[in-house]
Scaffold this active site. Structure first.
Site, PDB file in Angstrom:
ATOM      1  N   ASP A  81       0.901  -1.260   0.017  1.00 20.73           N
ATOM      2  CA  ASP A  81       0.047   0.139   0.179  1.00 20.73           C
ATOM      3  C   ASP A  81       0.539   1.238  -0.037  1.00 20.73           C
ATOM      4  O   ASP A  81       0.019   1.828   0.346  1.00 20.73           O
ATOM      5  CB  ASP A  81      -0.851   0.046   1.039  1.00 20.73           C
ATOM      6  CG  ASP A  81      -1.932  -1.437   1.510  1.00 20.73           C
ATOM      7  OD1 ASP A  81      -2.264  -1.868   0.187  1.00 20.73           O
ATOM      8  OD2 ASP A  81      -2.109  -1.625   2.370  1.00 20.73           O
ATOM      9  N   HIS A  97      -4.460  -1.550  -6.139  1.00 13.31           N
ATOM     10  CA  HIS A  97      -3.545  -0.140  -6.801  1.00 13.31           C
ATOM     11  C   HIS A  97      -4.122   0.639  -6.719  1.00 13.31           C
ATOM     12  O   HIS A  97      -5.467   0.357  -6.945  1.00 13.31           O
ATOM     13  CB  HIS A  97      -2.720  -0.753  -7.441  1.00 13.31           C
ATOM     14  CG  HIS A  97      -1.010  -2.132  -7.471  1.00 13.31           C
ATOM     15  ND1 HIS A  97      -0.654  -1.604  -8.325  1.00 13.31           N
ATOM     16  CD2 HIS A  97      -1.151  -1.293  -6.213  1.00 13.31           C
ATOM     17  CE1 HIS A  97       0.237  -2.728  -8.022  1.00 13.31           C
ATOM     18  NE2 HIS A  97       0.897  -3.015  -5.859  1.00 13.31           N
TER      19      HIS A  97
HETATM   20  P1  IMP Z   1      -2.635 -12.650   2.355  1.00 13.56           P
HETATM   21  O1  IMP Z   1      -1.848 -12.402   0.498  1.00 13.56           O
HETATM   22  O2  IMP Z   1      -3.385 -12.585   1.717  1.00 13.56           O
HETATM   23  O3  IMP Z   1      -1.762 -13.877   2.550  1.00 13.56           O
HETATM   24  O4  IMP Z   1      -1.795 -12.461   3.459  1.00 13.56           O
HETATM   25  C1  IMP Z   1      -0.915 -11.978   4.323  1.00 13.56           C
HETATM   26  C2  IMP Z   1      -0.406 -10.685   4.710  1.00 13.56           C
HETATM   27  O5  IMP Z   1      -0.465  -9.838   3.444  1.00 13.56           O
HETATM   28  C3  IMP Z   1      -1.264 -10.272   5.722  1.00 13.56           C
HETATM   29  O6  IMP Z   1      -1.038  -9.352   6.699  1.00 13.56           O
HETATM   30  C4  IMP Z   1      -2.228  -8.880   4.147  1.00 13.56           C
HETATM   31  O7  IMP Z   1      -2.835  -7.921   4.677  1.00 13.56           O
HETATM   32  C5  IMP Z   1      -0.951  -8.606   3.749  1.00 13.56           C
HETATM   33  N1  IMP Z   1      -1.182  -8.279   2.796  1.00 13.56           N
HETATM   34  C6  IMP Z   1      -1.447  -8.927   1.549  1.00 13.56           C
HETATM   35  N2  IMP Z   1      -1.537  -8.530   0.023  1.00 13.56           N
HETATM   36  C7  IMP Z   1      -1.328  -6.589   0.394  1.00 13.56           C
HETATM   37  C8  IMP Z   1      -1.190  -5.626   0.155  1.00 13.56           C
HETATM   38  O8  IMP Z   1      -1.592  -5.714  -1.401  1.00 13.56           O
HETATM   39  N3  IMP Z   1      -1.547  -4.785   1.102  1.00 13.56           N
HETATM   40  C9  IMP Z   1      -0.662  -4.749   2.181  1.00 13.56           C
HETATM   41  N4  IMP Z   1      -0.936  -5.871   2.553  1.00 13.56           N
HETATM   42  C10 IMP Z   1      -1.218  -6.347   2.298  1.00 13.56           C
END
Ligand code: IMP
Length: 447
Positions: free
Chosen positions: A22, A50
């Site tokens: 982010d 995004h």
């Molecule tokens: P997952 O990618 O859904 O397995 O989540 C794993 C960790 O990555 C969690 O803490 C999510 O909140 C974080 N996360 C995954 N994608 C993003 C993103 O695009 N921005 C911020 N956090 C992310």
């Protein structure tokens, strides 16, 4: 058709997140896309979000590279991305309904497919972890925690990719004779898990739906490795768009509180087939403060009025899940570590305007761990949780930066803040963003 040497490196660039995601990569990619022939995603899936604002219109992109918003560019979803076809089709239709030309979109036939059972598994694993954290048998709840995933099936899909035989790739959506047995096999392997979650998935229904999605996406599915090599060998240029952030990298992030992919510039080669020797500039994107979504350590986290103020001014709510983001002071130890991992050649600082009106700004320049001060990042979730930040206080600025278009229009305190980032990381600040609009971007010119 080998692509190597200085010439190709001058025509490629990576945009990567230096924090926990982010960071505003979408806006920076959108700003840079004009100068490249192809914009390429190489990791992550529909967990990423995004957002880009063009002429006051906000576009939220999850799977499609932000380059799609610049007409005439190839927008490539590389093999390292995990694709949820339903989310992708929704995104294509959403963009088309707003007049965006999506004809430049191509998808690797080797990108893995996020199937409904991956989403079910993701949710189930998170629920089990949550219950375990409350279970006295596990004792200290800091030893067991849910990850706070987006529940989009990202981790289970990457796990299946590594497990191989039952994994579905985009090319399989075009071939019932390979797709059917894979779905059958995957369901057989997951039977116990899915039963526990009370999820009943019928292989025939899944197959029919996946084939239907395949028919819809077929014109876009191709060998993107050869495509990218052709672009580069023919003198063309490519911008690689990282998703998530370096501190969520599965190897180098705050494990286990990370995502399932390689989010740093090192993920470009496995995620696209373009060799490391072809990657030139690496622009690291960082917010002027820190945010994090989901569980896991964040040494500079704030829980006070300043956090509230930053969250509201910065619209710090997840693009994908709508979750409020955790907010904290800028952690330069983490940013410097991420610069090191990525080989960052430049930095873009985003959301600097959000800090306007705060009297004093703190930046973390070290950690205290076990009574000792260190300037090293601890890339282990457990160890980092014990780190206490060592802060340096810098002067704040009162002015609204939204209208600034050059470095000399920024107040002296804002320039000093940026100079400190450069000095601490050893990497030049090349861009500064002072608002969501394309025009609210300052390119730093050095004489
Ligand atoms: P997952 O990618 O859904 O397995 O989540 C794993 C960790 O990555 C969690 O803490 C999510 O909140 C974080 N996360 C995954 N994608 C993003 C993103 O695009 N921005 C911020 N956090 C992310």
């Amino acid at each position: 058709m080998a692509v190597a040497g200085t010439s190709v490196r001058n025509r490629t660039m990576a945009v990567v997140g230096l924090q926990w995601g982010d960071e505003g990569k979408g806006k920076i990619v959108d700003t840079l896309a004009e100068s490249f022939d192809a914009v390429v995603r190489y990791n992550g899936g529909a967990n990423a979000g995004h957002s880009v604002v063009i002429n006051g219109q906000r576009f939220a992109l999850h799977l499609i590279p932000a380059g799609i918003l610049t007409p005439g560019k190839k927008a490539v979803i590389g093999n390292g991305v995990v694709v949820d076809p339903e989310a992708l089709i929704r995104e294509i239709d959403g963009l088309a309904s707003r007049g965006v030309d999506t004809s430049g979109l191509v998808i690797s036939d080797r990108a893995h497919v996020v199937m409904p059972y991956h989403q079910a598994e993701d949710g189930l694993r998170e629920d089990i972890l949550k219950r375990a954290a409350e279970d006295e048998e596990f004792g200290d709840s800091t030893k067991v925690s849910h990850i706070g995933t987006t529940r989009r099936g990202i981790g289970p899909c990457y796990a299946e990719k590594v497990q191989r035989s039952s994994a579905v790739r985009m090319g399989d959506l075009l071939n019932a004779s390979t797709l059917g047995p894979k779905i059958e096999l995957a369901l057989r392997m997951k039977r116990a898990t899915l039963a526990e979650a009370g999820v009943a998935l019928d292989p025939k229904t899944l197959l029919a739906k996946a084939l239907e999605q395949g028919v819809r996406l077929a014109p876009m599915i191709q060998d993107t490795t050869y495509l990218l090599h052709e672009v580069l060998a023919g003198g063309g240029s490519a911008l690689f768009e990282g998703a998530n952030g370096s501190l969520l990298d599965v190897d180098h992030g705050t494990y286990p509180f990370v995502t399932g992919s390689s989010c740093t510039s090192a993920g470009i080669s496995p995620g696209t087939g373009v060799p490391p020797s072809a990657i030139g500039r690496v622009l690291g994107i960082m917010k002027a403060y820190s945010t994090r979504v989901g569980a896991g350590p964040m040494p500079t986290e704030l829980h006070d009025d300043t956090a509230h103020r930053i969250r509201e001014r910065g619209r710090e709510y997840g693009t994908t899940t709508g979750r409020p983001r955790r907010v904290g002071w800028l952690d330069l130890v983490a940013v410097k570590y991420a610069c090191m991992l990525n080989g960052a050649t430049g930095i873009a600082v985003t959301l600097l305007d959000v800090l306007g009106g705060i009297d004093e700004l703190k930046v973390c320049v070290g950690y205290e761990v076990d009574g000792k001060t260190t300037d090293r990042f601890c890339a282990d979730g457990g160890q980092l949780a014990t780190a206490r930040p060592v802060f340096k206080t810098l002067a704040g600025f009162k002015e609204d930066l939204a209208g600034c278009r050059s470095m000399d229009q920024l107040p002296a305190a804002a320039r000093a803040y940026l100079a400190f980032v450069e000095e601490f990381t050893g990497v030049p600040v090349e861009m500064v963003s002072v608002g969501p609009g394309r025009e609210q971007t300052i390119t730093v010119r050095r004489t």
